[in-house]
Structures are given as structure tokens and as C-alpha cells.
Write a protein that holds these residues in place. Structure first.
Motif, PDB file in Angstrom:
ATOM      1  N   UNK A 153       0.839  -1.202   0.000  1.00 56.78           N
ATOM      2  CA  UNK A 153       0.000   0.000   0.000  1.00 56.78           C
ATOM      3  C   UNK A 153       0.874   1.251   0.000  1.00 56.78           C
ATOM      4  N   UNK A 154       1.893   1.269   0.850  1.00 55.44           N
ATOM      5  CA  UNK A 154       2.793   2.424   0.929  1.00 55.44           C
ATOM      6  C   UNK A 154       3.468   2.664  -0.423  1.00 55.44           C
ATOM      7  N   UNK A 155       3.932   1.593  -1.072  1.00 58.44           N
ATOM      8  CA  UNK A 155       4.610   1.728  -2.365  1.00 58.44           C
ATOM      9  C   UNK A 155       3.660   2.265  -3.433  1.00 58.44           C
ATOM     10  N   UNK A 156       2.448   1.714  -3.469  1.00 58.26           N
ATOM     11  CA  UNK A 156       1.485   2.161  -4.485  1.00 58.26           C
ATOM     12  C   UNK A 156       1.052   3.602  -4.245  1.00 58.26           C
ATOM     13  N   UNK A 157       0.912   3.976  -2.983  1.00 53.08           N
ATOM     14  CA  UNK A 157       0.524   5.349  -2.663  1.00 53.08           C
ATOM     15  C   UNK A 157       1.626   6.327  -3.054  1.00 53.08           C
ATOM     16  N   UNK A 158       2.873   5.963  -2.783  1.00 52.79           N
ATOM     17  CA  UNK A 158       3.995   6.810  -3.160  1.00 52.79           C
ATOM     18  C   UNK A 158       4.038   7.045  -4.659  1.00 52.79           C
ATOM     19  N   UNK A 159       3.795   5.996  -5.431  1.00 49.28           N
ATOM     20  CA  UNK A 159       3.782   6.132  -6.891  1.00 49.28           C
ATOM     21  C   UNK A 159       2.624   7.017  -7.346  1.00 49.28           C
ATOM     22  N   UNK A 160       1.454   6.858  -6.729  1.00 56.12           N
ATOM     23  CA  UNK A 160       0.270   7.620  -7.130  1.00 56.12           C
ATOM     24  C   UNK A 160       0.435   9.117  -6.883  1.00 56.12           C
ATOM     25  N   UNK A 161       1.220   9.475  -5.875  1.00 58.25           N
ATOM     26  CA  UNK A 161       1.368  10.882  -5.505  1.00 58.25           C
ATOM     27  C   UNK A 161       2.521  11.554  -6.238  1.00 58.25           C
ATOM     28  N   UNK A 162       3.525  10.795  -6.620  1.00 57.02           N
ATOM     29  CA  UNK A 162       4.748  11.369  -7.173  1.00 57.02           C
ATOM     30  C   UNK A 162       4.673  11.737  -8.640  1.00 57.02           C
ATOM     31  N   UNK A 163       5.839  11.824  -9.290  1.00 52.43           N
ATOM     32  CA  UNK A 163       5.935  12.260 -10.683  1.00 52.43           C
ATOM     33  C   UNK A 163       5.241  11.292 -11.637  1.00 52.43           C
ATOM     34  N   UNK A 164       5.078  10.038 -11.219  1.00 51.58           N
ATOM     35  CA  UNK A 164       4.376   9.059 -12.051  1.00 51.58           C
ATOM     36  C   UNK A 164       2.865   9.163 -11.890  1.00 51.58           C
ATOM     37  N   UNK A 165       2.415  10.030 -10.978  1.00 55.01           N
ATOM     38  CA  UNK A 165       0.989  10.170 -10.720  1.00 55.01           C
ATOM     39  C   UNK A 165       0.569  11.610 -10.623  1.00 55.01           C
ATOM     40  N   UNK A 166       0.127  12.009  -9.421  1.00 56.19           N
ATOM     41  CA  UNK A 166      -0.453  13.329  -9.193  1.00 56.19           C
ATOM     42  C   UNK A 166       0.477  14.468  -9.620  1.00 56.19           C
ATOM     43  N   UNK A 167       1.728  14.413  -9.194  1.00 54.37           N
ATOM     44  CA  UNK A 167       2.678  15.489  -9.513  1.00 54.37           C
ATOM     45  C   UNK A 167       2.889  15.597 -11.021  1.00 54.37           C
ATOM     46  N   UNK A 199      -7.467   8.454  -6.765  1.00 57.43           N
ATOM     47  CA  UNK A 199      -8.717   7.711  -6.626  1.00 57.43           C
ATOM     48  C   UNK A 199      -8.481   6.213  -6.821  1.00 57.43           C
ATOM     49  N   UNK A 200      -7.617   5.876  -7.769  1.00 56.51           N
ATOM     50  CA  UNK A 200      -7.331   4.468  -8.019  1.00 56.51           C
ATOM     51  C   UNK A 200      -6.675   3.806  -6.810  1.00 56.51           C
ATOM     52  N   UNK A 201      -5.696   4.471  -6.215  1.00 55.59           N
ATOM     53  CA  UNK A 201      -5.031   3.868  -5.064  1.00 55.59           C
ATOM     54  C   UNK A 201      -5.969   3.791  -3.859  1.00 55.59           C
ATOM     55  N   UNK A 202      -6.948   4.685  -3.786  1.00 54.25           N
ATOM     56  CA  UNK A 202      -7.942   4.594  -2.706  1.00 54.25           C
ATOM     57  C   UNK A 202      -8.683   3.266  -2.777  1.00 54.25           C
ATOM     58  N   UNK A 203      -9.130   2.924  -3.970  1.00 45.18           N
ATOM     59  CA  UNK A 203      -9.906   1.692  -4.154  1.00 45.18           C
ATOM     60  C   UNK A 203      -9.008   0.462  -4.037  1.00 45.18           C
ATOM     61  N   UNK A 204      -7.884   0.489  -4.715  1.00 42.50           N
ATOM     62  CA  UNK A 204      -6.994  -0.675  -4.756  1.00 42.50           C
ATOM     63  C   UNK A 204      -6.382  -0.961  -3.385  1.00 42.50           C
ATOM     64  N   UNK A 205      -6.037   0.076  -2.630  1.00 41.92           N
ATOM     65  CA  UNK A 205      -5.406  -0.146  -1.327  1.00 41.92           C
ATOM     66  C   UNK A 205      -6.346  -0.882  -0.373  1.00 41.92           C
ATOM     67  N   UNK A 219      -9.541  -5.803 -11.300  1.00 42.16           N
ATOM     68  CA  UNK A 219     -10.925  -5.341 -11.455  1.00 42.16           C
ATOM     69  C   UNK A 219     -11.143  -4.040 -10.682  1.00 42.16           C
ATOM     70  N   UNK A 220     -10.622  -3.976  -9.466  1.00 40.47           N
ATOM     71  CA  UNK A 220     -10.739  -2.751  -8.665  1.00 40.47           C
ATOM     72  C   UNK A 220     -10.029  -1.589  -9.351  1.00 40.47           C
ATOM     73  N   UNK A 221      -8.890  -1.877  -9.952  1.00 39.63           N
ATOM     74  CA  UNK A 221      -8.118  -0.845 -10.639  1.00 39.63           C
ATOM     75  C   UNK A 221      -8.894  -0.307 -11.840  1.00 39.63           C
ATOM     76  N   UNK A 222      -9.491  -1.192 -12.629  1.00 42.97           N
ATOM     77  CA  UNK A 222     -10.260  -0.762 -13.800  1.00 42.97           C
ATOM     78  C   UNK A 222     -11.486   0.039 -13.376  1.00 42.97           C
ATOM     79  N   UNK A 223     -12.159  -0.428 -12.327  1.00 44.82           N
ATOM     80  CA  UNK A 223     -13.303   0.308 -11.778  1.00 44.82           C
ATOM     81  C   UNK A 223     -12.875   1.732 -11.404  1.00 44.82           C
TER      82      UNK A 223
END
Length: 308
Positions: A153-167, A199-205, A219-223
Motif C-alpha cells: 500500500x505504501x509503495x502504491x501510494x507513493x507512486x500515485x502521488x509522485x511524478x508518475x501520478x499526481x505530480x 482515486x485508483x489507489x484509494x480503491x486498490x489499497x 478489477x478494482x483498478x479498472x473500476x
């Protein structure tokens, strides 16, 4: 905090009642968030963090995390630290997004933005504080979950927030301001990263914490990807059609900043149609989960039908 087993019934006349569900979980999340960041020294920074974190809002992101965890057989207790952390990170993004260097907004959730109350320096630090504390909170407070799941969860959240995601999405958004030739592909990139990744990491986590299989996580990721894009399309529409009183923030900012939006490319009617199609695709991903998917199904429809 409300005990999970004392939550009000979520059904009415034998049917799922989203309003009851949301009210119960919003109350639970508000209590958990207030406890998560207690007021302490240095007073100013904690006051600024709490000012934005506890400013209200739909609490959609933590509720999505709780709902996916429950659907996959987990409990709200095991997901609540992550749910709180997700709202901390979302709040950080709002504080920073409102700064003069970004969107330069004066109001958020019907209140003055953080930098208008505490100054730009403290607002930047309040966002930084919430971002760093979110990861600490997941690691330190999550109980009864195997450590590898917490680490994932920590790894996926870090990716979602950083340059590969939100930033990354925010950077392309800033670079696109004032340009009239922005393509649909670029617009989708901006919002899949700036809005959709979190939003994706919220559901997937939630699924990860509950021990979901890789197939179920897909499936959660696609949703989540579909509801994330639908959420942004509706956001773009509301920036045109809603009032400041209803929306709780300045309206018409996209047009003022000369941003390309979904309505500017498609028009409002077609944008609404596209959002509805995305919600239908999202809900189709949940068919294997049957009745357990009712909260996530209802939340998807809530996203496309909201008025603020």
C-alpha cells in the motif's frame, strides 16, 4: 470514534441506502481524522494542517478505501489508517493546488484557502507535513494486516502521488494552460494522473489490505480508473454550471486560466454522456462481487450525479 458494529443500518425497505451509508461513514472518518492529527506544538503548523484536513468535504476517497476493503472481506478497522492517510494526501494536494504559484484560489470547501489564512509559507509546510505524516500513519497505525500488504500500500501510494501520478499530472496541466491545441490524449493524461491516480489507489489499497487476489485487484483498478475520469468530467462541467455557494470554491477558474476541459472539447451534453458511459464500464467490473459490491456501485453513480 464510532465503533464499526454500531453503524446505522445501511438499508431501507430492504434496499441499499447510499445516504445512510455515506452519513455513517463520513461521521466515522471525521472522528478518525480529528484523532489522527491532534493539536500540539508548534501550534501554527498543526493548526494549519487541521484547518484544511477538517474543513469538511465528501470524504469520498477514504470511504472508497473502506468500501473496497469491506467488499473484499476486510474490516473498516484495518483500512482506517490508510483511509485517513489518503485524505491527508488529498488535502495536501488541495492546499498546494490553491497556492498563487498554481491555481491561485481564495476559497475551498466554502472557507478561505489555507494560504489566505496562514500565509503561503505555512500553507506549503502544512501540505508537506500532511504528505509525510500520511506514510508514517499507515506504517505505524495499521493493525492486524500482514506487513507485506502494508508495504505494498505504501509503495502504491507513493507512486500515485509522485511524478508518475499526481505530480506528473499537475506539471502537464500547468504546461497546458493558455494553449488551445491541447489534444484529448493530453487531457486524459492530465486527469488520469492528477485526479485518477489517487482515486485508483484509494480503491486498490482497500483490496490489498483485505488480501484480494491479483485478478480482483485488476478489477478494482479498472473500476477506479473509470470513475476517476468520470469524476473529472463532472468536475469540469460543474466549474461551468455550479455556483460558488454550491461548489464551495471559485467557479469559472478553468475558463479564466484558459484551460482545455472536457466540455470545451465535447460540449456539456456529450461530456455528461461520456461520464455516464465510464460509470457503466466501472460498474461492469464489479459484477463478480454480487451484493457485496452495492456500496461501490452506488458511489460510482453518486460521482456522476453529484451537483458539487
Amino acid at each position: 470514534m464510532i465503533a464499526a458494529d454500531n453503524l446505522p443500518e445501511t438499508t431501507k425497505d430492504g434496499k441499499f441506502d447510499l445516504l445512510v451509508y455515506l452519513q455513517a461513514r463520513q461521521k466515522l472518518c471525521e472522528a478518525a481524522l480529528s484523532q489522527s492529527v491532534p493539536q500540539q506544538y508548534p501550534d501554527t503548523i498543526y493548526e494549519a494542517m487541521r484547518y484544511s484536513l477538517l474543513a469538511g468535504g465528501k470524504r469520498l476517497r477514504p470511504i472508497l478505501c473502506l468500501a473496497s476493503c469491506e467488499m473484499m472481506g476486510g474490516t473498516m478497522e484495518m483500512a482506517m489508517p490508510t483511509a485517513c492517510a489518503l485524505e491527508m494526501i488529498h488535502t495536501m494536494s488541495l492546499i498546494h493546488d490553491d497556492l498563487p504559484a498554481m491555481d491561485n484560489d481564495d476559497y475551498r470547501r466554502g472557507k478561505l484557502t489555507n494560504h489566505k489564512v496562514y500565509g503561503e509559507d505555512i500553507a506549503i509546510l502544512a501540505g508537506d507535513g500532511l504528505l509525510a505524516y500520511a506514510f508514517e500513519y499507515i506504517a505505524a497505525q495499521t493493525e492486524n494486516v500482514p506487513a507485506p500488504r502494508v508495504l505494498q500500500v505504501v509503495a502504491q501510494l507513493g507512486r500515485a502521488v509522485g511524478a508518475a501520478g499526481l505530480v506528473g499530472g499537475q506539471v502537464v496541466d500547468l504546461e497546458s494552460e493558455g494553449k488551445s491545441d491541447i489534444s484529448l490524449e493530453t487531457l486524459n493524461f492530465i486527469h488520469k494522473h492528477k485526479t485518477g491516480a489517487l482515486l485508483e489507489v484509494c480503491v486498490v489499497s482497500g483490496g490489498i489490505l483485505a488480501g484480494a487476489t491479483e485478478q480482483d485487484l485488476q478489477r478494482l483498478s479498472a473500476y477506479a480508473q473509470n470513475i476517476g475520469l468520470a469524476f473529472q468530467i463532472i468536475d469540469d462541467i460543474l466549474d461551468i454550471t455550479a455556483t460558488q455557494e454550491k461548489l464551495g470554491k471559485t467557479v469559472g477558474k478553468d475558463q479564466q486560466a484558459q484551460k482545455v476541459t472536457y466540455p470545451s472539447l465535447w460540449g456539456i451534453e456529450e461530456s455528461q454522456k461520456q461520464a455516464q458511459q465510464l460509470i457503466e464500464k466501472a460498474c461492469a467490473q464489479l459484477e463478480p462481487f454480487g451484493e457485496k459490491a452495492q456500496p461501490l456501485l452506488a458511489l460510482a453513480h453518486f460521482i456522476v450525479n453529484r451537483d458539487r
